[in-house]
Motif scaffolding. Structure first.
Motif, mmCIF file in Angstrom:
data_model
loop_
_atom_site.group_PDB
_atom_site.id
_atom_site.type_symbol
_atom_site.label_atom_id
_atom_site.label_comp_id
_atom_site.label_asym_id
_atom_site.label_seq_id
_atom_site.Cartn_x
_atom_site.Cartn_y
_atom_site.Cartn_z
ATOM 1 N N GLY A 115 3.644 -8.405 0.265
ATOM 2 C CA GLY A 115 3.140 -9.562 -0.469
ATOM 3 C C GLY A 115 1.649 -9.496 -0.729
ATOM 4 N N LEU A 116 0.863 -9.093 0.291
ATOM 5 C CA LEU A 116 -0.585 -9.017 0.148
ATOM 6 C C LEU A 116 -0.984 -7.946 -0.864
ATOM 7 C CD1 LEU A 116 -3.426 -9.858 1.080
ATOM 8 C CD2 LEU A 116 -3.220 -8.185 2.950
ATOM 9 N N ALA A 117 -0.384 -6.761 -0.746
ATOM 10 C CA ALA A 117 -0.707 -5.669 -1.667
ATOM 11 C C ALA A 117 -0.295 -6.029 -3.093
ATOM 12 C CB ALA A 117 -0.015 -4.381 -1.218
ATOM 13 N N ALA A 118 0.881 -6.627 -3.245
ATOM 14 C CA ALA A 118 1.358 -7.004 -4.580
ATOM 15 C C ALA A 118 0.422 -8.024 -5.226
ATOM 16 C CB ALA A 118 2.781 -7.574 -4.487
ATOM 17 N N PHE A 119 -0.024 -8.990 -4.439
ATOM 18 C CA PHE A 119 -0.969 -9.996 -4.961
ATOM 19 C C PHE A 119 -2.266 -9.325 -5.423
ATOM 20 C CE2 PHE A 119 -4.591 -12.842 -4.127
ATOM 21 C CZ PHE A 119 -4.299 -13.857 -5.019
ATOM 22 N N MET A 120 -2.794 -8.406 -4.600
ATOM 23 C CA MET A 120 -4.038 -7.722 -4.960
ATOM 24 C C MET A 120 -3.868 -6.868 -6.214
ATOM 25 S SD MET A 120 -6.507 -8.642 -3.008
ATOM 26 C CE MET A 120 -7.670 -7.391 -3.546
ATOM 27 N N VAL A 121 -2.747 -6.164 -6.318
ATOM 28 C CA VAL A 121 -2.514 -5.327 -7.505
ATOM 29 C C VAL A 121 -2.423 -6.200 -8.753
ATOM 30 C CG1 VAL A 121 -0.892 -3.771 -8.665
ATOM 31 C CG2 VAL A 121 -1.409 -3.432 -6.258
ATOM 32 N N ASN A 161 9.519 -11.633 -2.142
ATOM 33 C CA ASN A 161 8.853 -11.579 -0.836
ATOM 34 C C ASN A 161 9.365 -10.413 0.018
ATOM 35 O OD1 ASN A 161 6.854 -12.586 0.894
ATOM 36 N ND2 ASN A 161 8.334 -13.780 2.076
ATOM 37 N N ASP A 162 9.824 -9.362 -0.647
ATOM 38 C CA ASP A 162 10.266 -8.151 0.047
ATOM 39 C C ASP A 162 9.082 -7.218 0.271
ATOM 40 O OD1 ASP A 162 12.886 -8.953 0.165
ATOM 41 O OD2 ASP A 162 13.432 -7.999 -1.738
ATOM 42 N N THR A 163 9.301 -6.190 1.078
ATOM 43 C CA THR A 163 8.311 -5.130 1.273
ATOM 44 C C THR A 163 8.943 -3.810 0.860
ATOM 45 O OG1 THR A 163 7.215 -6.272 3.107
ATOM 46 C CG2 THR A 163 6.896 -3.888 2.948
ATOM 47 N N THR A 216 -2.477 -0.319 -1.812
ATOM 48 C CA THR A 216 -1.065 -0.009 -1.572
ATOM 49 C C THR A 216 -0.887 1.170 -0.619
ATOM 50 O OG1 THR A 216 -1.028 1.362 -3.587
ATOM 51 C CG2 THR A 216 -0.292 -0.927 -3.790
ATOM 52 N N SER A 217 -1.985 1.781 -0.180
ATOM 53 C CA SER A 217 -1.888 2.912 0.747
ATOM 54 C C SER A 217 -1.531 2.414 2.140
ATOM 55 C CB SER A 217 -3.225 3.664 0.788
ATOM 56 O OG SER A 217 -3.185 4.703 1.733
ATOM 57 N N ASP A 218 -0.622 3.133 2.814
ATOM 58 C CA ASP A 218 -0.208 2.737 4.164
ATOM 59 C C ASP A 218 -0.539 3.839 5.174
ATOM 60 O OD1 ASP A 218 0.932 0.486 5.503
ATOM 61 O OD2 ASP A 218 2.711 1.680 5.947
ATOM 62 N N ILE A 261 -10.384 -6.995 5.709
ATOM 63 C CA ILE A 261 -10.488 -7.825 6.920
ATOM 64 C C ILE A 261 -9.119 -8.398 7.292
ATOM 65 C CG2 ILE A 261 -11.474 -9.937 7.885
ATOM 66 C CD1 ILE A 261 -13.973 -9.359 6.120
ATOM 67 N N ILE A 262 -8.387 -8.888 6.286
ATOM 68 C CA ILE A 262 -7.044 -9.423 6.534
ATOM 69 C C ILE A 262 -6.109 -8.307 6.990
ATOM 70 C CG2 ILE A 262 -5.028 -10.488 5.435
ATOM 71 C CD1 ILE A 262 -7.002 -11.909 3.532
ATOM 72 N N LYS A 263 -6.237 -7.143 6.347
ATOM 73 C CA LYS A 263 -5.368 -6.003 6.663
ATOM 74 C C LYS A 263 -5.505 -5.603 8.129
ATOM 75 C CE LYS A 263 -2.726 -2.541 5.157
ATOM 76 N NZ LYS A 263 -1.418 -2.766 4.504
ATOM 77 N N VAL A 264 -6.736 -5.473 8.592
ATOM 78 C CA VAL A 264 -6.962 -5.049 9.967
ATOM 79 C C VAL A 264 -6.675 -6.182 10.944
ATOM 80 C CG1 VAL A 264 -8.683 -4.231 11.622
ATOM 81 C CG2 VAL A 264 -8.607 -3.255 9.324
ATOM 82 N N GLY A 265 -7.221 -7.350 10.688
ATOM 83 C CA GLY A 265 -7.123 -8.449 11.643
ATOM 84 C C GLY A 265 -5.721 -8.982 11.833
ATOM 85 N N ILE A 266 -4.962 -9.086 10.749
ATOM 86 C CA ILE A 266 -3.635 -9.702 10.836
ATOM 87 C C ILE A 266 -2.519 -8.664 10.770
ATOM 88 C CG2 ILE A 266 -2.039 -11.297 9.708
ATOM 89 C CD1 ILE A 266 -4.469 -12.922 8.825
ATOM 90 N N ASP A 267 -2.585 -7.771 9.776
ATOM 91 C CA ASP A 267 -1.488 -6.818 9.583
ATOM 92 C C ASP A 267 -1.460 -5.741 10.671
ATOM 93 O OD1 ASP A 267 0.615 -5.407 8.479
ATOM 94 O OD2 ASP A 267 -0.613 -4.362 7.019
#
Length: 308
Positions: A80-86, A58-60, A131-133, A259-265
């Motif tokens: 966590g979100l990016a890792a799950f998607m990958v 659960n690291d970043t 994974t792009s930031d 949507i999750i990326k913008v709304g929450i992250d």
């Protein structure tokens, strides 16, 4: 550079190299099919190995690379979100790549080598996107994903494929424009294209709501959200089966990811109305998608409507 990011970059390079070798070997279509399939399996395995440790711990993991562009560094962030998607993308890639060894033989004489090129670029762009930031590179990879999948939809080169491809092209790029405007609003206040700067930028409530709605509609078009779903039952059946599986199983989920990326992250908002809007559109899309699917007998169209 962390081992996870090193493995992820290696995975991306395998996809890209596989794409260009497939294109270079397009006259020997069987060899091209094999190369595309092998690089897909290898890239997928490395993607899973790269991201499993992040999911467990659960690291970043973040790394930044210099680029020729002063306004945009190439930032990679595996949370966590990016890792799950990958992991989801990589698992689907392995399955579809194994299937492609026999399936794509049907397309020998119809550009099987070129198909391998676009398929690998399609996969690489999805992995790089999640994974792009950095907003600039996020949009670049979003466009690459849309264009590569557009050419996969056109594989059959008949009227149905052409019409489906054009509809998909226009809706996908209309969505891209909305996302671009949302990111530009962020940029005006953050003074940077880095998502890290976005996270630390406080927008007024009306402006944050505007950014969310723009991003929601833009990513919703990619997710096949009703009423922006009209491209789904046309584009997915037109694409080759292994590409259609990636589009239905993964690409439309990139819309949900956005949507999750913008709304929450990025907005970091717990605004109840954001959730209400997503829930309302999600409920309508799920119910109407099933109703549309009940009337279908084409398995690809049925899958497309269930994806909505």
């Amino acid at each position: 550079m962390s081992s996870s990011i090193s493995l992820l970059i290696t995975s991306l390079l395998i996809y890209v190299v596989g794409a260009f070798i497939s294109l270079a070997m397009r006259k020997n279509e069987q060899l091209s099919i094999n190369i595309s399939g092998v690089t897909g399996v290898l890239g997928g395995l490395l993607g899973i190995v790269a991201c499993i440790p992040v999911l467990i711990s659960n690291d970043t993991v973040v790394d930044v690379f210099s680029t020729p562009f002063d306004f945009a560094q190439f930032s990679i962030r595996i949370d966590g979100l990016a890792a799950f998607m990958v992991c989801v993308i990589s698992l689907m890639v392995i399955i579809t790549a194994l299937y492609s060894f026999s399936y794509v033989k049907e397309y020998i004489g119809k550009g099987a080598g070129t198909m391998g090129f676009f398929m690998n670029l399609f996969i690489a762009s999805m992995v790089a996107l999640v994974t792009s930031d950095n907003a600039f590179y996020f949009l670049v990879f979003f466009e690459m994903m849309s264009l590569a999948s557009y050419f996969l939809v056109l594989t059959e080169q008949d009227d149905n494929a052409t019409n489906a491809g054009l509809l998909y092209f226009f809706i996908a790029h209309a969505g891209s424009v909305l996302i671009m405007i949302a990111f530009f609003i962020f940029y005006c206040y953050a003074g940077s294209f880095e998502f890290e700067a976005f996270r630390h930028t406080e927008l007024s409530v009306p402006l944050a709501f505007t950014v969310f709605i723009l991003a929601f509609l833009g990513f919703g078009a990619k997710a096949g959200m009703i009423p922006l779903h009209s491209w789904l039952p046309k584009a997915h059946p037109a694409a080759p089966s292994h590409a259609s599986a990636m589009m239905s199983g993964v690409m439309v989920k990139i819309g949900i990811f956005g949507i999750i990326k913008v709304g929450i992250d990025l907005l970091g908002s717990h605004n109840m109305w954001f959730g209400v809007i997503v829930l309302a559109f999600g409920a309508v899309s799920s119910v109407l998608g099933v109703l549309y699917a009940l009337a279908e007998h084409d398995i690809k169209k049925l899958l497309a409507y269930h994806t909505a």
